[in-house]
Design a protein around this motif. Structure first.
Motif, PDB file in Angstrom:
ATOM      1  N   GLU A  82      21.689   2.906   1.930  1.00 53.61           N
ATOM      2  CA  GLU A  82      21.016   1.651   3.348  1.00 53.61           C
ATOM      3  C   GLU A  82      20.923   2.672   4.310  1.00 53.61           C
ATOM      4  OE1 GLU A  82      23.178  -1.616   3.828  1.00 53.61           O
ATOM      5  OE2 GLU A  82      23.710  -2.812   2.403  1.00 53.61           O
ATOM      6  N   ILE A  83      20.045   1.827   5.203  1.00 53.15           N
ATOM      7  CA  ILE A  83      19.451   2.526   6.263  1.00 53.15           C
ATOM      8  C   ILE A  83      20.447   1.511   7.606  1.00 53.15           C
ATOM      9  CG2 ILE A  83      18.080   2.683   8.065  1.00 53.15           C
ATOM     10  CD1 ILE A  83      15.721   4.007   6.261  1.00 53.15           C
ATOM     11  N   VAL A  84      20.825   2.434   8.425  1.00 54.14           N
ATOM     12  CA  VAL A  84      21.439   1.931   9.099  1.00 54.14           C
ATOM     13  C   VAL A  84      21.255   2.007  10.690  1.00 54.14           C
ATOM     14  CG1 VAL A  84      23.571   0.729   7.718  1.00 54.14           C
ATOM     15  CG2 VAL A  84      23.758   3.968   9.117  1.00 54.14           C
ATOM     16  N   ASN A  85      21.824   1.575  11.676  1.00 58.44           N
ATOM     17  CA  ASN A  85      21.436   2.164  13.247  1.00 58.44           C
ATOM     18  C   ASN A  85      23.299   2.098  14.004  1.00 58.44           C
ATOM     19  OD1 ASN A  85      18.205   2.058  13.042  1.00 58.44           O
ATOM     20  ND2 ASN A  85      18.958  -0.246  12.813  1.00 58.44           N
ATOM     21  N   GLY A  86      22.961   3.073  14.959  1.00 58.57           N
ATOM     22  CA  GLY A  86      24.351   3.544  15.675  1.00 58.57           C
ATOM     23  C   GLY A  86      23.796   3.914  16.459  1.00 58.57           C
ATOM     24  N   LEU A  87      24.973   4.198  17.350  1.00 59.54           N
ATOM     25  CA  LEU A  87      24.808   5.203  18.871  1.00 59.54           C
ATOM     26  C   LEU A  87      25.658   6.128  18.385  1.00 59.54           C
ATOM     27  CD1 LEU A  87      26.082   2.418  21.301  1.00 59.54           C
ATOM     28  CD2 LEU A  87      23.201   2.876  20.636  1.00 59.54           C
TER      29      LEU A  87
ATOM     30  N   GLN B 137      35.316   7.807   4.714  1.00 58.30           N
ATOM     31  CA  GLN B 137      34.245   9.400   5.613  1.00 58.30           C
ATOM     32  C   GLN B 137      32.567   9.178   5.012  1.00 58.30           C
ATOM     33  OE1 GLN B 137      35.177  12.312   8.107  1.00 58.30           O
ATOM     34  NE2 GLN B 137      36.985  10.609   7.409  1.00 58.30           N
ATOM     35  N   ILE B 138      32.312   8.153   6.259  1.00 59.57           N
ATOM     36  CA  ILE B 138      30.844   7.877   5.625  1.00 59.57           C
ATOM     37  C   ILE B 138      29.502   8.782   6.117  1.00 59.57           C
ATOM     38  CG2 ILE B 138      28.738   6.390   6.551  1.00 59.57           C
ATOM     39  CD1 ILE B 138      31.741   4.511   7.069  1.00 59.57           C
ATOM     40  N   PHE B 139      29.125   9.725   5.372  1.00 56.38           N
ATOM     41  CA  PHE B 139      28.194  10.703   5.483  1.00 56.38           C
ATOM     42  C   PHE B 139      26.725   9.973   5.091  1.00 56.38           C
ATOM     43  CE2 PHE B 139      31.506  12.586   3.556  1.00 56.38           C
ATOM     44  CZ  PHE B 139      31.875  13.765   4.231  1.00 56.38           C
ATOM     45  N   MET B 140      25.976  10.490   6.442  1.00 55.01           N
ATOM     46  CA  MET B 140      24.750   9.791   6.838  1.00 55.01           C
ATOM     47  C   MET B 140      23.379  10.718   6.887  1.00 55.01           C
ATOM     48  SD  MET B 140      24.727   6.629   9.111  1.00 55.01           S
ATOM     49  CE  MET B 140      25.076   7.326  10.600  1.00 55.01           C
ATOM     50  N   SER B 141      22.546  10.579   6.315  1.00 54.96           N
ATOM     51  CA  SER B 141      21.541  11.653   6.369  1.00 54.96           C
ATOM     52  C   SER B 141      19.820  10.969   7.365  1.00 54.96           C
ATOM     53  CB  SER B 141      21.527  12.253   5.095  1.00 54.96           C
ATOM     54  OG  SER B 141      19.778  13.184   4.614  1.00 54.96           O
ATOM     55  N   ARG B 142      19.014  12.391   7.877  1.00 57.85           N
ATOM     56  CA  ARG B 142      18.021  12.281   8.438  1.00 57.85           C
ATOM     57  C   ARG B 142      17.161  12.937   7.378  1.00 57.85           C
ATOM     58  NH1 ARG B 142      16.779   9.202  12.264  1.00 57.85           N
ATOM     59  NH2 ARG B 142      15.066  10.819  12.907  1.00 57.85           N
ATOM     60  N   SER B 143      17.411  13.573   6.480  1.00 60.77           N
ATOM     61  CA  SER B 143      16.675  14.766   6.183  1.00 60.77           C
ATOM     62  C   SER B 143      16.171  14.350   4.496  1.00 60.77           C
ATOM     63  CB  SER B 143      17.405  15.729   6.181  1.00 60.77           C
ATOM     64  OG  SER B 143      18.399  16.447   5.821  1.00 60.77           O
ATOM     65  N   HIS B 144      17.148  13.344   4.115  1.00 63.14           N
ATOM     66  CA  HIS B 144      17.405  12.801   2.602  1.00 63.14           C
ATOM     67  C   HIS B 144      15.685  12.486   1.706  1.00 63.14           C
ATOM     68  CE1 HIS B 144      19.051  10.902  -1.151  1.00 63.14           C
ATOM     69  NE2 HIS B 144      19.662  11.909  -0.942  1.00 63.14           N
TER      70      HIS B 144
ATOM     71  N   MET C 203      13.418   8.844   3.686  1.00 66.60           N
ATOM     72  CA  MET C 203      11.684   8.116   3.811  1.00 66.60           C
ATOM     73  C   MET C 203      11.374   7.455   3.006  1.00 66.60           C
ATOM     74  SD  MET C 203       8.230  11.057   3.617  1.00 66.60           S
ATOM     75  CE  MET C 203       8.355  10.778   2.052  1.00 66.60           C
ATOM     76  N   ALA C 204      12.143   7.149   1.574  1.00 66.75           N
ATOM     77  CA  ALA C 204      11.829   6.267   0.653  1.00 66.75           C
ATOM     78  C   ALA C 204      11.615   4.978   1.485  1.00 66.75           C
ATOM     79  CB  ALA C 204      12.271   6.758  -0.478  1.00 66.75           C
ATOM     80  N   LYS C 205      12.989   4.677   1.864  1.00 67.53           N
ATOM     81  CA  LYS C 205      13.555   3.571   1.796  1.00 67.53           C
ATOM     82  C   LYS C 205      13.240   3.142   3.309  1.00 67.53           C
ATOM     83  CE  LYS C 205      16.908   2.783  -0.717  1.00 67.53           C
ATOM     84  NZ  LYS C 205      16.642   1.014  -1.108  1.00 67.53           N
ATOM     85  N   LEU C 206      12.433   3.796   4.459  1.00 62.29           N
ATOM     86  CA  LEU C 206      10.955   4.093   5.469  1.00 62.29           C
ATOM     87  C   LEU C 206      10.368   3.079   5.079  1.00 62.29           C
ATOM     88  CD1 LEU C 206      12.488   7.142   7.614  1.00 62.29           C
ATOM     89  CD2 LEU C 206      13.266   4.522   8.148  1.00 62.29           C
ATOM     90  N   PHE C 207       9.298   3.712   3.959  1.00 59.71           N
ATOM     91  CA  PHE C 207       8.542   2.760   3.778  1.00 59.71           C
ATOM     92  C   PHE C 207       8.730   1.654   3.205  1.00 59.71           C
ATOM     93  CE2 PHE C 207       6.540   7.153   3.092  1.00 59.71           C
ATOM     94  CZ  PHE C 207       4.865   6.967   3.576  1.00 59.71           C
TER      95      PHE C 207
ATOM     96  N   TYR D 252       8.863  -3.492  -0.695  1.00 60.42           N
ATOM     97  CA  TYR D 252       9.935  -4.092  -0.347  1.00 60.42           C
ATOM     98  C   TYR D 252      10.570  -5.098  -2.008  1.00 60.42           C
ATOM     99  CZ  TYR D 252      13.830  -7.235   1.014  1.00 60.42           C
ATOM    100  OH  TYR D 252      14.913  -8.072   1.375  1.00 60.42           O
ATOM    101  N   ASP D 253       8.881  -5.746  -2.147  1.00 65.32           N
ATOM    102  CA  ASP D 253       8.335  -7.034  -3.102  1.00 65.32           C
ATOM    103  C   ASP D 253       8.311  -6.356  -4.519  1.00 65.32           C
ATOM    104  OD1 ASP D 253       8.531  -8.773  -0.769  1.00 65.32           O
ATOM    105  OD2 ASP D 253       6.300  -9.198  -0.811  1.00 65.32           O
ATOM    106  N   GLY D 254       8.586  -5.308  -4.577  1.00 58.57           N
ATOM    107  CA  GLY D 254       8.355  -4.562  -6.476  1.00 58.57           C
ATOM    108  C   GLY D 254       7.046  -4.308  -6.574  1.00 58.57           C
ATOM    109  N   ILE D 255       6.015  -5.113  -5.858  1.00 54.60           N
ATOM    110  CA  ILE D 255       4.400  -4.757  -6.331  1.00 54.60           C
ATOM    111  C   ILE D 255       4.390  -3.234  -6.817  1.00 54.60           C
ATOM    112  CG2 ILE D 255       2.528  -5.715  -6.120  1.00 54.60           C
ATOM    113  CD1 ILE D 255       3.074  -7.551  -4.317  1.00 54.60           C
ATOM    114  N   ILE D 256       4.736  -2.385  -5.506  1.00 54.02           N
ATOM    115  CA  ILE D 256       4.908  -0.803  -5.666  1.00 54.02           C
ATOM    116  C   ILE D 256       6.111  -0.403  -5.835  1.00 54.02           C
ATOM    117  CG2 ILE D 256       3.313   0.882  -4.342  1.00 54.02           C
ATOM    118  CD1 ILE D 256       1.547  -0.966  -2.551  1.00 54.02           C
TER     119      ILE D 256
END
Length: 506
Positions: free
Chosen positions: A134-139, A191-198, A202-206, A214-218
């Motif tokens: 998942e993509i998460v937001n944090g401070l 330990q929760i490991f996050m990445s911005r280079s994975h 990018m796939a999740k951002l799209f 998101y709907d599975g059509i593409i």
């Protein structure tokens, strides 16, 4: 009741179950009770969940014989107290409430804090272990040596320096969006490991920007990234009326630009995916144009021929374009210009023609005819059905039979020479008898000082392939030969089992 109010407050603050807090309190009181009455006793505490009343009880197990006087009681004594007592039952004695001294209170507090912390860690792990991907937001909470600690609200996550985009820097208080790629349970807590280079970030951002994904059509079939610089993403549409590339780009590039903005200006090539490997690889090398491809399915390698002026575009700056295309498709890509490919083809034709002229004692016309028909080696000529040779223009049955006879004679002569050479090199008879090794391979093994079954058994498959020559043996065949060479290692282990197996079957 004050005890229950404290438990409720701690449970709300730490977001854990109230019962977990009460269990921690019970263990703390239990520890204080043992400190007072003796650590060897089995003393248990219970807090009434409604009234908050504390009950301290000593437990004695009915045992026969008694091994520990502090925690066990004999069956005879137990029945004098309780007539129906049996071995394994417990007798209980209520103890008076204890008055917590300063040290006991401090010990109880430490136990409660520790147990509450463990419960909190368990809750964090259970919550986030299913959120991998998942993509998460944090401070940003703190930055140490380039590693960023991110506050997710209920937990902290680590964004390591090598998982950030190049030239990307965060300050305390910055909001950051990242991809959870791993959650581990470690002694110091989850330990929760996050990445911005994975690539999947990018796939999740799209999928967040493109409703059709998101709907599975593409569907996103593959992603390759050079973080912060360039990326390629392969997409396919399950609805023929929807263009997958156009949907991902969006009106005037709005959708792709939203992703590019999050990735600090990383250039993204959106490519239509194809089940045909050649088509997919040609698409992946865009914007370069491809003239011809030659696939090797076994090695998963492909040779791509491009016009001379397209070479730099196909390779890309520092090989970036071809490297990303290789990552995206899973194939090794070799790029040649049309001029290089032509020169190599001429050289291969010359070498094969010369081989046929020398080995078969024919003129260059016949040799060129054999090469033009696709014959690459003497083995093909020696063992191909005679009809295939007679189909060549100008070849009758007599010529075909004579060529085949000469090829077979040459191969037999060469095989005898190789066998003699292998003997001179000291290759053992056991190694010679192994299936899957030709005389020519035995010579190469002998020259590499691989002369016995043990020598061969010590090799890895890639080492064997390198010795006998690329293209002469695939990985599966190499593994089979090596396991056959190792077979005698296990004969001694199997021998003792034979009589036992025979007696069982009898």
């Amino acid at each position: 009741m004050e005890l229950l109010q404290v438990a409720d407050a701690v449970a709300r603050e730490k977001n854990i179950e109230r019962d977990e807090v009460l269990l921690a309190m019970e263990q703390a009181i239990q520890k204080a009770g043992r400190s007072k009455y003796g650590l060897e006793h089995d003393i248990r505490a219970h807090i009434d969940r409604k009234s908050g009343e504390i009950q301290l009880t000593r437990y004695l197990e009915v045992a026969d014989p008694v091994e520990d006087d502090a925690t066990q009681i004999s069956l005879k004594e137990a029945r004098s107290i309780k007539e129906d007592a049996n071995v394994g039952d417990f007798l209980t004695d209520a103890l008076p409430p204890i008055d917590f001294g300063r040290i006991a209170a401090q010990t109880a507090k430490q136990v409660i804090v520790q147990k509450v912390r463990e419960a909190e860690r368990k809750r964090q792990y259970e919550e986030y272990k299913d959120r991998v991907g998942e993509i998460v937001n944090g401070l940003v909470k703190r930055v140490e040596y380039g590693n960023v600690t991110v506050d997710l609200g209920r937990a902290e996550a680590i964004l390591r320096r090598d998982e950030l985009l190049p030239r990307e820097h965060f300050k305390v208080g910055d909001r950051v969006r990242s991809y959870i790629f791993d959650v581990r349970q470690e002694p110091r807590g989850p330990q929760i490991f996050m990445s911005r280079s994975h690539p999947q970030f990018m796939a999740k951002l799209f999928s967040m920007e493109v409703p059709e994904i998101y709907d599975g059509i593409i569907e996103i079939k593959a992603v390759a990234r050079d973080p912060g610089s360039r990326a390629k993403i392969a997409v396919i549409s399950h609805d023929n009326s929807i263009d997958p590339v156009g949907a991902c780009v969006g009106m005037r590039g709005s959708r792709v630009q939203a992703v590019v903005g999050e990735l600090q200006g990383e250039k993204i090539d959106i490519i239509p995916w194809s089940p045909e490997a050649a088509t997919f690889i040609v698409n992946a090398l865009a914007p370069a144009e491809v003239s011809k491809v030659v696939l090797d399915d076994e090695q998963r390698r492909i040779e791509v021929v491009v016009p001379d002026e397209q070479l730099s575009l196909a390779i890309g700056r520092r090989g970036q374009n071809v490297r990303l295309a290789s990552m995206l498709t899973g194939w090794e890509i070799d790029i040649l210009t049309e001029a290089e490919e032509s020169e190599r083809r001429i050289e291969e034709t010359r070498q094969r023609s010369q081989l046929f002229m020398d080995a078969l004692d024919v003129d260059d016309v016949i040799a060129h005819l054999l090469v033009a028909e696709g014959f690459t080696g003497l083995e093909e000529i020696a063992f191909v059905p005679l009809e295939e040779l007679t189909e060549i223009e100008g070849f009758d049955e007599d010529i075909a039979a004579e060529l085949q006879n000469r090829a077979q004679t040459y191969l037999e002569t060469r095989a005898r020479a190789d066998e003699e050479r292998a003997g001179e090199l000291g290759v053992s008879d056991e190694l010679k008898a192994l299936d899957g090794l030709t005389p020519a391979m035995l010579v190469k093994l002998g020259e590499a000082e691989i002369r016995t079954l043990d020598d061969l058994g010590d090799l890895a498959s890639d080492e064997l392939i390198e010795i006998v020559g690329q293209g002469t043996m695939d990985e599966a065949a190499a593994n089979e030969v090596i396991m056959a060479a190792r077979a005698h290692w296990f004969e001694d282990d199997e021998t003792p089992a034979a009589p036992e197996a025979a007696s069982e079957s009898a």
